[in-house]
Design a protein around this motif. Structure first.
Motif, PDB file in Angstrom:
ATOM      1  N   ALA A   1      -6.679  -1.427  -8.838  1.00 23.51           N
ATOM      2  CA  ALA A   1      -6.285  -2.527  -8.203  1.00 23.51           C
ATOM      3  C   ALA A   1      -4.835  -2.879  -8.410  1.00 23.51           C
ATOM      4  N   PHE A   2      -4.430  -2.801  -9.655  1.00 19.47           N
ATOM      5  CA  PHE A   2      -3.121  -3.322  -9.983  1.00 19.47           C
ATOM      6  C   PHE A   2      -2.150  -2.176  -9.397  1.00 19.47           C
ATOM      7  N   TYR A   3      -2.660  -0.836  -9.655  1.00 16.20           N
ATOM      8  CA  TYR A   3      -1.487   0.284  -9.070  1.00 16.20           C
ATOM      9  C   TYR A   3      -1.405   0.075  -7.663  1.00 16.20           C
ATOM     10  N   LEU A   4      -2.530  -0.368  -6.882  1.00 17.11           N
ATOM     11  CA  LEU A   4      -2.295  -0.365  -5.297  1.00 17.11           C
ATOM     12  C   LEU A   4      -1.285  -1.389  -4.942  1.00 17.11           C
ATOM     13  N   THR A   5      -1.652  -2.453  -5.965  1.00 13.83           N
ATOM     14  CA  THR A   5      -0.561  -3.547  -5.700  1.00 13.83           C
ATOM     15  C   THR A   5       0.845  -3.300  -5.823  1.00 13.83           C
ATOM     16  N   HIS A   6       1.217  -2.596  -7.074  1.00  9.82           N
ATOM     17  CA  HIS A   6       2.459  -2.141  -7.470  1.00  9.82           C
ATOM     18  C   HIS A   6       3.060  -1.270  -6.347  1.00  9.82           C
ATOM     19  N   LEU A   7       2.133  -0.454  -5.934  1.00  9.97           N
ATOM     20  CA  LEU A   7       2.601   0.626  -4.911  1.00  9.97           C
ATOM     21  C   LEU A   7       2.820  -0.047  -3.365  1.00  9.97           C
ATOM     22  N   TYR A   8       2.135  -1.177  -3.151  1.00  6.49           N
ATOM     23  CA  TYR A   8       2.448  -1.842  -1.652  1.00  6.49           C
ATOM     24  C   TYR A   8       3.696  -2.490  -2.067  1.00  6.49           C
ATOM     25  N   MET A   9       4.072  -3.193  -3.368  1.00  7.29           N
ATOM     26  CA  MET A   9       5.171  -4.019  -3.577  1.00  7.29           C
ATOM     27  C   MET A   9       6.600  -2.789  -3.344  1.00  7.29           C
ATOM     28  N   ALA A  10       6.469  -1.713  -3.983  1.00  3.72           N
ATOM     29  CA  ALA A  10       7.340  -0.851  -4.171  1.00  3.72           C
ATOM     30  C   ALA A  10       7.731  -0.152  -2.828  1.00  3.72           C
ATOM     31  N   VAL A  11       6.546   0.168  -2.097  1.00  2.00           N
ATOM     32  CA  VAL A  11       6.882   1.012  -0.910  1.00  2.00           C
ATOM     33  C   VAL A  11       6.942   0.304   0.403  1.00  2.00           C
ATOM     34  N   PHE A  12       6.503  -1.091   0.539  1.00  2.68           N
ATOM     35  CA  PHE A  12       6.250  -1.580   1.530  1.00  2.68           C
ATOM     36  C   PHE A  12       6.978  -3.018   1.634  1.00  2.68           C
ATOM     37  N   ALA A  13       6.454  -3.711   0.701  1.00  2.00           N
ATOM     38  CA  ALA A  13       6.873  -5.265   0.631  1.00  2.00           C
ATOM     39  C   ALA A  13       8.161  -5.479   0.517  1.00  2.00           C
ATOM     40  N   ILE A  14       8.847  -4.732  -0.235  1.00  2.00           N
ATOM     41  CA  ILE A  14      10.366  -5.130  -0.450  1.00  2.00           C
ATOM     42  C   ILE A  14      10.990  -3.973  -0.098  1.00  2.00           C
TER      43      ILE A  14
END
Lengths: 305, 195
Positions: free
Chosen positions: A256-269
């Motif tokens: 779950a943490f990994y998916l969050t980090h991935l989303y932040m890095a690739v999409f959110a910012i």
């Protein structure tokens, strides 16, 4: 008179023998072991004594492991890989990515060493997540050689990941220590629920990154140890069962943490993936998302590594 | 359809390990893998008992429940079998099994476990009956030949019974009626004691 005497003598003898036999019978089972009187007791007791010899106390962790692995781990994993990305998709559609001025002034955020360490960490951890999920959902991919190879890759990636994880523990712990403003960041959810570019309280790393860091390094140590126990089964079966339960439960949390980090890095910012390659972040982004970070500007910053 | 069953009569088992040897030899099971074992409780003490243990072909088998790749399956007659070509050697079945039945050959790459091996009730595996592939991976298929499993077939004291559950239960019930069970069973005092 003589007959009465003989009778008394015999009776005394009988009582003494009876008492001795009684005491012996009471003490004997304890001295003889768990099943000396097994066949006077229920067959369930006999079975329990046997099974302890064969496969540990199954009712301790065996039953728990069977229930969890048979019914819950794959469901929980499925929920994690659908609900978490689902929420992020919703966030992306409703609130959208944060865009910062990429052409403006840049700040050196990640020196070369951290970038290299992060790259190997990211690569091996991604492989760990991917192969871990392949094992969890092996039955839908058919099993056999593919999943067997996934297990080998899982082991190799774990061995590789230990190195960058240990180096991160050397490079980053000072910046990763919890601060008081982290609570404010958590309450705000890092400002990700609003589109406004208002500075959020965070140092070099925000509370989310800190949580991810500690769960990956300390949690990673637990994962490495339990994984080692599972791989080699170099412990008694009850410990192996417990290790498997811990490994799979913690693994889902890390996922779950990994998916969050991935989303932040690739999409959110927007551009955040680029900054992990170049090491530079736009000054505007740092001022807003890492407002408490005291960075060095210009030539001085470049000399740090 | 009839359901098969193993039953080891602890009053008769004499710890000769013949069943273990027969199984290993008959199926060419590799060193370090035991499809069947004889467990002795309270060895050398009064009340010592031995029992031959292998896969019990459980009705609601925990190994089938935990297998992440669905490599283990159950036939209509209750025999639990493993597909070695699907198995990934993760060892979950071993952790779930209350009898320690699943075994793993060693010596693979990275010290990994090979495909799980366990008692097949002498019914081979998912390969074609009597094929060389079946023989190589799983050993003999005596069930398809209409014979009882090797271990039960060779048991000298007929302690180990295998076959149709109802028949096995009848044989055992008959024995218990004749000789009693537990402390009432035959033994030294019954054989040599005075009337």
């Amino acid at each position: 008179m003589q007959r009465v005497f003989y009778c008394l003598l015999l009776l005394t003898g009988f009582f003494t023998a009876g008492f001795a036999a009684f005491v012996y019978a009471r003490e004997d089972p304890a001295a003889a072991g768990p099943i000396a009187d097994l066949l006077t007791v229920s067959s369930a007791d006999y079975y329990q004594a046997l099974i302890a010899e064969v496969a540990g106390n199954w009712q301790n962790y065996g039953q728990l492991f069977t229930t969890l692995q048979g019914q819950w781990f794959w469901k929980a994993s499925l929920l994690t890989i659908t609900v978490v990305p689902g929420l992020f998709l919703l966030h992306y559609l409703v609130i959208g990515a944060k865009h910062f001025d990429q052409g403006g002034e840049q700040v050196l955020f990640f020196p070369l060493l951290t970038r290299v360490v992060h790259f190997f960490g990211a690569l091996s951890f991604s492989l760990l997540v991917l192969t871990g999920l392949m094992i969890v959902f092996g039955k839908y991919i058919g099993g056999g050689t593919l999943i067997r190879s996934a297990r080998y890759v899982h082991l190799l990636s774990a061995m590789v990941f230990v190195v960058p994880a240990c180096m991160m523990l050397v490079i980053w712990p000072k910046d990763m220590l919890p601060r008081r403003h982290d609570i404010a960041w958590l309450v705000l959810l890092g400002g990700y629920l609003s589109r406004r570019k208002k500075p959020v309280p965070a140092g070099k790393f925000n509370a989310g990154q800190k949580m991810y860091f500690w769960s990956v390094t300390l949690g990673g140590a637990v994962m490495a140890f339990t994984g080692y126990v599972i791989w080699g089964m170099g412990a008694d079966v009850e410990s192996v069962r417990l290790a498997a339960i811990m490994h799979n439960t913690l693994g889902m949390g890390l996922l779950a943490f990994y998916l969050t980090h991935l989303y932040m890095a690739v999409f959110a910012i927007a551009g955040s993936l680029q900054s992990m390659k170049s090491g530079y972040k736009p000054k505007e982004e740092v001022d807003i998302l890492h407002s408490r970070y005291k960075y060095q500007q210009g030539q001085e910053a470049k000399r740090r590594f | 359809m009839a359901r098969v069953k193993f039953l080891c009569d602890v009053e008769r088992c004499i710890d000769c390990s013949g069943c273990v040897v027969a199984c290993k030899e008959g199926h060419h099971v590799p060193v370090g893998v035991n499809r069947r074992r004889v467990i002795t409780l309270d060895q050398g003490k009064s009340g010592e008992k031995s029992i031959s243990v292998s896969c019990m072909h459980c009705a609601d088998a925990p190994c089938i429940a935990v297998c992440p790749v669905d490599a283990i399956y159950q036939r209509d007659d209750g025999i639990v079998l493993v597909n070695k070509k699907t198995c990934i050697g993760c060892g979950y079945c071993f952790m779930a099994c209350p009898f320690g039945a699943p075994q793993f050959p060693k010596g693979n790459i990275f010290g990994a476990r090979g495909a799980m091996d366990k008692c097949t009730f002498c019914a081979g595996g998912p390969e074609e009956n009597f094929s060389t592939e079946e023989k190589r991976l799983y050993g003999q298929n005596r069930i398809a030949e209409g014979k009882v499993p090797l271990c039960a077939g060779m048991c000298a004291t007929k302690a180990l019974l295998a076959g149709d559950a109802d028949v096995v239960a009848d044989v055992y019930r008959e024995r218990v009626f004749q000789r009693g069970s537990g402390v009432n069973a035959w033994g030294w005092s019954k054989a040599y004691g005075k009337e």
